[in-house]
Every structure is written in C-alpha cells, then in structure tokens.
Design a protein around this motif. Structure first.
Motif, mmCIF file in Angstrom:
data_model
loop_
_atom_site.group_PDB
_atom_site.id
_atom_site.type_symbol
_atom_site.label_atom_id
_atom_site.label_comp_id
_atom_site.label_asym_id
_atom_site.label_seq_id
_atom_site.Cartn_x
_atom_site.Cartn_y
_atom_site.Cartn_z
ATOM 1 N N GLU A 49 0.830 -1.207 0.000
ATOM 2 C CA GLU A 49 0.000 0.000 0.000
ATOM 3 C C GLU A 49 0.866 1.259 0.000
ATOM 4 N N ALA A 50 1.896 1.276 0.824
ATOM 5 C CA ALA A 50 2.774 2.450 0.899
ATOM 6 C C ALA A 50 3.513 2.662 -0.424
ATOM 7 N N ALA A 51 3.948 1.576 -1.075
ATOM 8 C CA ALA A 51 4.675 1.701 -2.336
ATOM 9 C C ALA A 51 3.778 2.265 -3.433
ATOM 10 N N VAL A 52 2.538 1.785 -3.502
ATOM 11 C CA VAL A 52 1.619 2.279 -4.526
ATOM 12 C C VAL A 52 1.294 3.750 -4.287
ATOM 13 N N LEU A 53 1.065 4.128 -3.029
ATOM 14 C CA LEU A 53 0.764 5.529 -2.729
ATOM 15 C C LEU A 53 1.956 6.430 -3.033
ATOM 16 N N ALA A 54 3.172 5.929 -2.796
ATOM 17 C CA ALA A 54 4.363 6.710 -3.137
ATOM 18 C C ALA A 54 4.441 6.922 -4.648
ATOM 19 N N PHE A 55 4.124 5.880 -5.406
ATOM 20 C CA PHE A 55 4.136 5.998 -6.863
ATOM 21 C C PHE A 55 3.082 6.994 -7.333
ATOM 22 N N LEU A 56 1.863 6.887 -6.822
ATOM 23 C CA LEU A 56 0.792 7.785 -7.251
ATOM 24 C C LEU A 56 1.103 9.236 -6.877
ATOM 25 N N THR A 57 1.765 9.430 -5.755
ATOM 26 C CA THR A 57 2.164 10.782 -5.363
ATOM 27 C C THR A 57 3.201 11.336 -6.336
ATOM 28 N N ASP A 68 -7.411 13.194 -14.091
ATOM 29 C CA ASP A 68 -8.262 14.053 -13.253
ATOM 30 C C ASP A 68 -7.714 14.075 -11.826
ATOM 31 N N PRO A 69 -6.637 14.835 -11.584
ATOM 32 C CA PRO A 69 -6.011 14.835 -10.255
ATOM 33 C C PRO A 69 -6.910 15.379 -9.151
ATOM 34 N N GLU A 70 -7.877 16.203 -9.514
ATOM 35 C CA GLU A 70 -8.795 16.724 -8.496
ATOM 36 C C GLU A 70 -9.750 15.636 -8.014
ATOM 37 N N ARG A 71 -10.217 14.831 -8.937
ATOM 38 C CA ARG A 71 -11.153 13.765 -8.585
ATOM 39 C C ARG A 71 -10.443 12.552 -8.022
ATOM 40 N N PHE A 72 -9.210 12.291 -8.496
ATOM 41 C CA PHE A 72 -8.485 11.097 -8.080
ATOM 42 C C PHE A 72 -7.129 11.443 -7.465
ATOM 43 N N PRO A 73 -7.122 12.135 -6.334
ATOM 44 C CA PRO A 73 -5.837 12.351 -5.656
ATOM 45 C C PRO A 73 -5.358 11.033 -5.049
ATOM 46 N N PRO A 74 -4.059 10.872 -4.844
ATOM 47 C CA PRO A 74 -3.539 9.594 -4.332
ATOM 48 C C PRO A 74 -4.246 9.093 -3.075
ATOM 49 N N GLN A 75 -4.476 9.955 -2.116
ATOM 50 C CA GLN A 75 -5.075 9.497 -0.861
ATOM 51 C C GLN A 75 -6.491 8.956 -1.070
ATOM 52 N N ALA A 76 -7.222 9.510 -2.051
ATOM 53 C CA ALA A 76 -8.577 9.031 -2.306
ATOM 54 C C ALA A 76 -8.573 7.617 -2.886
ATOM 55 N N VAL A 131 -6.611 0.595 -3.311
ATOM 56 C CA VAL A 131 -5.350 -0.141 -3.238
ATOM 57 C C VAL A 131 -5.424 -1.205 -2.146
ATOM 58 N N ARG A 132 -5.966 -0.826 -1.009
ATOM 59 C CA ARG A 132 -6.069 -1.752 0.122
ATOM 60 C C ARG A 132 -6.989 -2.913 -0.219
ATOM 61 N N ALA A 133 -8.070 -2.636 -0.983
ATOM 62 C CA ALA A 133 -9.021 -3.693 -1.330
ATOM 63 C C ALA A 133 -8.374 -4.758 -2.209
ATOM 64 N N LEU A 134 -7.423 -4.350 -3.057
ATOM 65 C CA LEU A 134 -6.801 -5.329 -3.934
ATOM 66 C C LEU A 134 -6.006 -6.365 -3.148
ATOM 67 N N THR A 135 -5.354 -5.953 -2.076
ATOM 68 C CA THR A 135 -4.571 -6.908 -1.292
ATOM 69 C C THR A 135 -5.482 -7.942 -0.637
ATOM 70 N N ARG A 136 -6.731 -7.588 -0.411
ATOM 71 C CA ARG A 136 -7.650 -8.524 0.234
ATOM 72 C C ARG A 136 -8.112 -9.618 -0.730
ATOM 73 N N THR A 137 -7.825 -9.457 -2.008
ATOM 74 C CA THR A 137 -8.164 -10.528 -2.948
ATOM 75 C C THR A 137 -7.227 -11.706 -2.818
ATOM 76 N N LEU A 138 -6.151 -11.554 -2.037
ATOM 77 C CA LEU A 138 -5.224 -12.642 -1.761
ATOM 78 C C LEU A 138 -5.246 -12.930 -0.259
ATOM 79 N N PRO A 139 -6.274 -13.613 0.210
ATOM 80 C CA PRO A 139 -6.374 -13.858 1.654
ATOM 81 C C PRO A 139 -5.270 -14.753 2.169
ATOM 82 N N ALA A 140 -4.851 -14.483 3.380
ATOM 83 C CA ALA A 140 -3.832 -15.324 4.004
ATOM 84 C C ALA A 140 -4.457 -16.659 4.432
ATOM 85 N N SER A 141 -3.632 -17.667 4.520
ATOM 86 C CA SER A 141 -4.135 -18.970 4.982
ATOM 87 C C SER A 141 -4.506 -18.878 6.463
#
Length: 233
Positions: free
Chosen positions: A123-131, A209-217, A222-232
């Motif tokens: 999550e931190a890496a993706v947010l750094a990239f989007l920033t 559209d940086p106003e509509r899609f700022p990184p924090q929004a 981003v967090r939801a995507l990691t949940r598609t790979l549930p831990a055992s």
C-alpha cells in the motif's frame, strides 16, 4: 523630404522649407541572448528541461527545434550544436524522463519484508508511486501515456522496463506471501502483471483528473486489492 545619416546613426532630415533637422537614430534590434556559456552537460540539461516544458505544454507533436530554442532562450545554432535533429532531442528527453521515472518506481518498492507487513508495504509503495505521478505529471504522461509521436525504440524501452518491474514484483510476491502465510497456490507472474496493470491504471486516473483522483482518495482501492489474496488460516 530628403534624408541623410550621420556616422552615429542619427538621421538628417530636410523639410520642404529646406531646413535640416537631426532626428535620433532608430533603436537597434535586440540581439538574442544565449545566456552564459555552459559546460556541455549543463547545456544538455538546460535544453532537455526546455524540451520538457514544451512537451508538457504543447504535446510531443509540437516539440519543434524552434519552440525548444525559444523556451531555452538560446539561438537555434546553440541547440543544433548539442542535438543536431529533432528526433535526437526527443529521444534524449524521453530516455532521461524514463530513467528518472523508473528509478522512482524501484525506489518505492520495498527491499524485503523481514520486519514489516507485506500488505502495508504494498500500500505504501503504490501511494508513493501515485504521489510521484501527481507531483510530476509531465514525466509520467510520457511514460504511462506515450503519444503517437514517441519513437518505436522508446516503446521498446518502456516494455523492457516493465518486464524488469514485473520480475521484481514476482520476487516480492513470493516473499510477501510466505510471510503472510499464503495462499500457496498463486501464479506469481500472473499476479505480478495484474498488480502492475492495476497500478498503471490508477496512475492514469491521477493524470487524467487529479482533483477527482488524488492519491489518498485511491488508498481504499489499493487496500481492497490486497484482500483478494487472503492469508491462509
């Protein structure tokens, strides 16, 4: 009216009554200033910076030698001495911005997960990239949305860099899945490509559209995507 000139450029004008009067010399045309002499490497950076401004403002299709020279505040011979043709200038610009952009991506990726949570690191890496995309849209538009004016060699360069990032994502996925406890039956190459395509799509949203899609929004997405790979369990 008769006109004659003096040695200093002033004009002698004779009216119809035969009286001569001295008129001031016309102002000289300003000469183009090339600025101070610069070492070749500094001049290259100056010219590429100017080309970057033109590309960001007008697009690659309008990246002409005349426009770049004007933006840099130099005469065209100064530009031609460093970059003899427009394609050479364009190639140098694209390669510089690509190199700096890919360095940003690789720097944002975590080194390992020995003492950290893989999901949080992702999550931190993706947010750094989007920033980075938000802060430098000109660079990332050249990388994420290459225009038709980009040479084929540059598209090949982008493809090679993408494969390098996919390989690094696969390595991190294997380490991250092992640390978080699975799942174990994951095609890491497929997931790595999906994750990269997902992140690139988010970057294009920020560009469009940086106003509509700022990184924090985009953090919850981003967090939801990691949940598609549930831990055992």
């Amino acid at each position: 009216m008769d006109v004659d000139s003096t040695a200093d450029g002033a004009r002698l004008e004779a009216d119809s009554d035969g009286v001569w009067r001295i008129a001031p010399a016309p102002p000289a045309r300003p000469r183009r200033r090339n600025g101070p002499r610069l070492p070749p490497h500094e001049r290259r950076e100056q010219l590429l910076d100017a080309a970057r401004v033109v590309a960001g403002r007008d697009g690659l299709a309008e990246l002409t030698m005349q426009a770049v020279a004007k933006q840099a505040g130099v005469a065209k011979p100064v530009l031609y001495a460093i970059y003899p043709t427009a394609p050479q200038l364009l190639d140098a610009l694209l390669r510089r911005e690509h190199s700096r952009g890919i360095a940003q991506v690789l720097e944002a990726l975590p080194a390992d997960f020995d003492t950290s949570d893989p999901d949080a690191e992702y999550e931190a890496a993706v947010l750094a990239f989007l920033t980075a995309v938000r802060d430098d849209p000109v660079r990332w538009r050249l990388i994420l949305v290459p225009a038709d004016g980009a040479p084929a060699s540059y598209r090949g360069l982008l493809g090679d860099a993408r494969e390098k990032i996919v390989t690094r994502c696969m390595q991190l996925l294997e380490a991250g899945l092992a640390r978080r406890g699975g799942p174990t039956d994951v095609d890491t190459e497929l997931v790595g490509r999906v994750l990269l395509g997902f992140v690139e799509s988010l970057g294009r949203l920020v560009l469009s559209d940086p106003e509509r899609f700022p990184p924090q929004a985009l953090r919850p997405t981003v967090r939801a995507l990691t949940r598609t790979l549930p831990a055992s369990p």
